[in-house]
Write a protein that holds these residues in place. Structure first.
Motif, mmCIF file in Angstrom:
data_model
loop_
_atom_site.group_PDB
_atom_site.id
_atom_site.type_symbol
_atom_site.label_atom_id
_atom_site.label_comp_id
_atom_site.label_asym_id
_atom_site.label_seq_id
_atom_site.Cartn_x
_atom_site.Cartn_y
_atom_site.Cartn_z
ATOM 1 N N GLY A 103 -13.133 12.920 -46.611
ATOM 2 C CA GLY A 103 -12.629 11.802 -45.447
ATOM 3 C C GLY A 103 -14.094 11.276 -44.824
ATOM 4 N N MET A 104 -14.744 12.353 -44.478
ATOM 5 C CA MET A 104 -15.468 11.523 -43.592
ATOM 6 C C MET A 104 -17.142 11.446 -44.539
ATOM 7 S SD MET A 104 -14.560 11.790 -40.951
ATOM 8 C CE MET A 104 -16.715 11.999 -39.461
ATOM 9 N N THR A 105 -17.512 10.390 -43.718
ATOM 10 C CA THR A 105 -19.444 9.455 -44.291
ATOM 11 C C THR A 105 -20.015 9.905 -42.804
ATOM 12 O OG1 THR A 105 -18.668 7.603 -43.465
ATOM 13 C CG2 THR A 105 -17.505 7.690 -45.438
ATOM 14 N N VAL A 106 -21.370 9.189 -43.125
ATOM 15 C CA VAL A 106 -22.201 9.469 -42.096
ATOM 16 C C VAL A 106 -21.920 7.991 -41.074
ATOM 17 C CG1 VAL A 106 -24.363 8.374 -41.418
ATOM 18 C CG2 VAL A 106 -24.394 10.121 -43.826
ATOM 19 N N GLU A 107 -21.035 7.090 -41.878
ATOM 20 C CA GLU A 107 -21.536 6.223 -40.715
ATOM 21 C C GLU A 107 -20.514 6.361 -39.767
ATOM 22 O OE1 GLU A 107 -21.150 5.874 -43.843
ATOM 23 O OE2 GLU A 107 -23.627 4.568 -43.821
ATOM 24 N N ARG A 108 -18.821 7.207 -40.452
ATOM 25 C CA ARG A 108 -17.828 7.433 -38.924
ATOM 26 C C ARG A 108 -18.077 8.734 -38.757
ATOM 27 N NH1 ARG A 108 -12.736 7.806 -43.790
ATOM 28 N NH2 ARG A 108 -12.862 5.139 -44.209
ATOM 29 N N ALA A 109 -19.415 9.238 -39.016
ATOM 30 C CA ALA A 109 -19.358 10.435 -38.234
ATOM 31 C C ALA A 109 -20.216 9.918 -37.217
ATOM 32 C CB ALA A 109 -20.861 11.538 -38.274
ATOM 33 N N VAL A 110 -21.041 8.902 -37.454
ATOM 34 C CA VAL A 110 -22.143 7.939 -36.376
ATOM 35 C C VAL A 110 -21.206 7.755 -35.181
ATOM 36 C CG1 VAL A 110 -23.910 6.373 -35.233
ATOM 37 C CG2 VAL A 110 -23.814 8.028 -37.192
ATOM 38 N N ALA A 111 -19.933 6.675 -35.817
ATOM 39 C CA ALA A 111 -18.838 6.106 -34.861
ATOM 40 C C ALA A 111 -18.468 7.031 -34.011
ATOM 41 C CB ALA A 111 -18.083 5.501 -35.850
ATOM 42 N N ARG A 112 -18.270 7.728 -34.196
ATOM 43 C CA ARG A 112 -17.680 9.007 -33.502
ATOM 44 C C ARG A 112 -18.183 9.350 -31.767
ATOM 45 N NH1 ARG A 112 -12.617 11.072 -35.145
ATOM 46 N NH2 ARG A 112 -13.535 13.261 -33.512
ATOM 47 N N ALA A 113 -19.392 9.371 -32.481
ATOM 48 C CA ALA A 113 -20.399 9.657 -31.695
ATOM 49 C C ALA A 113 -20.477 8.819 -30.292
ATOM 50 C CB ALA A 113 -21.419 10.096 -32.021
ATOM 51 N N LEU A 114 -20.354 7.620 -31.175
ATOM 52 C CA LEU A 114 -20.582 6.415 -30.063
ATOM 53 C C LEU A 114 -19.579 6.366 -29.684
ATOM 54 C CD1 LEU A 114 -22.479 3.822 -32.640
ATOM 55 C CD2 LEU A 114 -23.216 4.684 -30.593
ATOM 56 N N ASP A 115 -18.410 6.448 -29.281
ATOM 57 C CA ASP A 115 -16.904 6.688 -29.141
ATOM 58 C C ASP A 115 -16.903 7.160 -28.003
ATOM 59 O OD1 ASP A 115 -15.694 3.855 -30.901
ATOM 60 O OD2 ASP A 115 -15.071 5.499 -32.187
ATOM 61 N N ALA A 116 -17.791 7.960 -27.739
ATOM 62 C CA ALA A 116 -17.489 9.982 -27.097
ATOM 63 C C ALA A 116 -18.335 9.092 -25.743
ATOM 64 C CB ALA A 116 -18.004 10.142 -27.550
ATOM 65 N N LEU A 117 -19.647 8.519 -26.491
ATOM 66 C CA LEU A 117 -20.921 8.489 -25.232
ATOM 67 C C LEU A 117 -19.754 7.790 -23.480
ATOM 68 C CD1 LEU A 117 -23.923 6.375 -27.059
ATOM 69 C CD2 LEU A 117 -23.578 8.896 -26.481
ATOM 70 N N ARG A 118 -20.795 8.433 -23.187
ATOM 71 C CA ARG A 118 -20.614 7.921 -21.649
ATOM 72 C C ARG A 118 -21.192 9.205 -21.080
ATOM 73 N NH1 ARG A 118 -15.523 10.448 -23.609
ATOM 74 N NH2 ARG A 118 -15.033 8.182 -24.034
ATOM 75 N N PRO A 119 -21.178 8.755 -19.503
ATOM 76 C CA PRO A 119 -22.252 10.311 -18.805
ATOM 77 C C PRO A 119 -21.919 11.663 -18.813
ATOM 78 C CG PRO A 119 -21.503 8.058 -17.593
ATOM 79 C CD PRO A 119 -20.949 7.401 -18.381
ATOM 80 N N GLY A 120 -22.260 12.592 -19.253
ATOM 81 C CA GLY A 120 -21.903 13.997 -19.344
ATOM 82 C C GLY A 120 -21.793 14.686 -20.430
ATOM 83 N N ALA A 121 -21.339 13.321 -21.845
ATOM 84 C CA ALA A 121 -20.867 13.997 -22.624
ATOM 85 C C ALA A 121 -21.398 14.991 -23.723
ATOM 86 C CB ALA A 121 -20.345 12.110 -23.661
ATOM 87 N N ILE A 122 -20.168 15.450 -24.124
ATOM 88 C CA ILE A 122 -20.763 16.895 -25.109
ATOM 89 C C ILE A 122 -20.451 16.524 -26.626
ATOM 90 C CG2 ILE A 122 -21.030 19.280 -25.366
ATOM 91 C CD1 ILE A 122 -21.021 19.523 -22.538
ATOM 92 N N LEU A 123 -21.121 16.662 -27.865
ATOM 93 C CA LEU A 123 -21.698 16.084 -28.912
ATOM 94 C C LEU A 123 -21.447 17.403 -29.521
ATOM 95 C CD1 LEU A 123 -23.634 12.595 -29.341
ATOM 96 C CD2 LEU A 123 -20.816 13.246 -28.854
ATOM 97 N N GLN A 124 -20.393 17.651 -30.522
ATOM 98 C CA GLN A 124 -19.934 18.908 -31.009
ATOM 99 C C GLN A 124 -21.061 18.793 -32.670
ATOM 100 O OE1 GLN A 124 -17.990 22.292 -30.516
ATOM 101 N NE2 GLN A 124 -17.335 21.293 -32.959
ATOM 102 N N MET A 125 -22.028 19.458 -33.685
ATOM 103 C CA MET A 125 -21.617 18.835 -34.747
ATOM 104 C C MET A 125 -22.284 19.910 -35.493
ATOM 105 S SD MET A 125 -24.214 15.250 -34.710
ATOM 106 C CE MET A 125 -25.670 15.266 -32.437
ATOM 107 N N HIS A 126 -22.256 20.189 -36.816
ATOM 108 C CA HIS A 126 -22.538 21.703 -37.615
ATOM 109 C C HIS A 126 -23.477 21.137 -38.454
ATOM 110 C CE1 HIS A 126 -18.783 21.548 -36.872
ATOM 111 N NE2 HIS A 126 -18.338 22.714 -36.289
ATOM 112 N N VAL A 127 -24.481 22.394 -38.543
ATOM 113 C CA VAL A 127 -25.816 21.894 -39.339
ATOM 114 C C VAL A 127 -25.476 22.992 -40.547
ATOM 115 C CG1 VAL A 127 -27.160 22.823 -37.471
ATOM 116 C CG2 VAL A 127 -26.005 25.162 -38.735
ATOM 117 N N GLY A 128 -24.670 23.952 -41.633
ATOM 118 C CA GLY A 128 -24.624 23.691 -42.967
ATOM 119 C C GLY A 128 -22.619 23.096 -43.389
ATOM 120 N N ALA A 129 -22.604 23.419 -43.924
ATOM 121 C CA ALA A 129 -22.058 23.524 -45.334
ATOM 122 C C ALA A 129 -20.518 24.130 -45.598
ATOM 123 C CB ALA A 129 -22.257 22.015 -46.219
#
Length: 237
Positions: free
Chosen positions: A142-168
């Motif tokens: 159920g994920m898309t690029v747009e949803r992944a970007v939106a989740r990152a944007l929603d978390a933007l605040r001073p000191g945020a740590i974003l977690q992503m993955h390099v594999g499938a």
């Protein structure tokens, strides 16, 4: 989350499955001159030593994500120690060199205070995340690029740590996080943030005060971190 008033964010990646998105991620980070920290399992390092060397050569940090990515609650204390040390040995053998940090990320983000103390006792700090983009779920999840970007944007605040993955995940080849990374980095800049290297927490920490959560902190020297940085409940790899 890193406790700071400055508009900084840390970008991190996990690797346990495969290297399907590594080329794209490293190319984009290089193009933007953005630092990142990669938390690799020992099994991944055993299978992809060339990736370990490439990440280190690109100037990024490397962290420990256990050896086989088990559920730590199902292991004994001795078993958990073996997982941490086996991953450490594999990363070193694969050529991590000076890029290797005393930072640890629990598999499945499954932590308990007791297990964090165990990791601290081994000389590692637990570094979790403010949010996971959930790109690892893929389109079938159920994920898309747009949803992944939106989740990152929603978390933007001073000191945020974003977690992503390099594999499938097994049987898949698409890596949504690799596809979303350019937009995420653009958004970080547009919103007046800059990407900070987590390794600054191990040295002088010029822009950050102590990490959040129960007054815990990272020690000043490499190899002697204590406690955790942050945890946000989730179940990605």
């Amino acid at each position: 989350m890193i406790r700071t008033r400055e508009r900084v964010v840390a970008v991190t990646f996990n690797a346990a499955w495969n290297d399907a998105g590594v080329d794209r991620v490293l190319a984009e980070l290089a193009r933007r001159h953005a630092p990142a920290t990669f938390f690799l399992t020992g099994d991944f390092a055993d299978r992809y030593p060339q990736v370990v060397k490439r990440i280190a050569a690109a100037g990024h940090g490397l962290g420990n994500h256990s050896h086989s990515h088990p559920y730590f609650k199902d292991l004994t204390a001795a078993g958990r120690r073996r997982e941490v040390w086996a991953a450490d040995r594999s990363l070193r053998a694969a050529g991590a060199g000076e890029a290797l940090t005393p930072l640890f990320r629990f598999p499945y983000s499954e932590t308990t205070p007791a297990q964090i103390r165990e990791v601290n006792g081994l000389g590692f700090a637990d570094v979790e995340f403010t949010t996971d983009t959930n790109g690892w779920k893929g389109t079938k999840g159920g994920m898309t690029v747009e949803r992944a970007v939106a989740r990152a944007l929603d978390a933007l605040r001073p000191g945020a740590i974003l977690q992503m993955h390099v594999g499938a995940r097994e049987g898949h080849t698409e890596v949504i996080d690799a596809q979303a990374l350019p937009q995420i980095l653009d958004a970080i800049t547009v919103h007046g943030y800059r990407v900070i290297d987590l390794r600054t927490l191990l040295t002088s920490r010029p822009t950050c005060s102590r990490p959040a959560d129960k007054g815990a902190s990272l020690a000043g020297g490499a190899g002697t971190p204590t406690r955790r940085v942050h945890r946000r409940a989730a179940r990605p790899r």
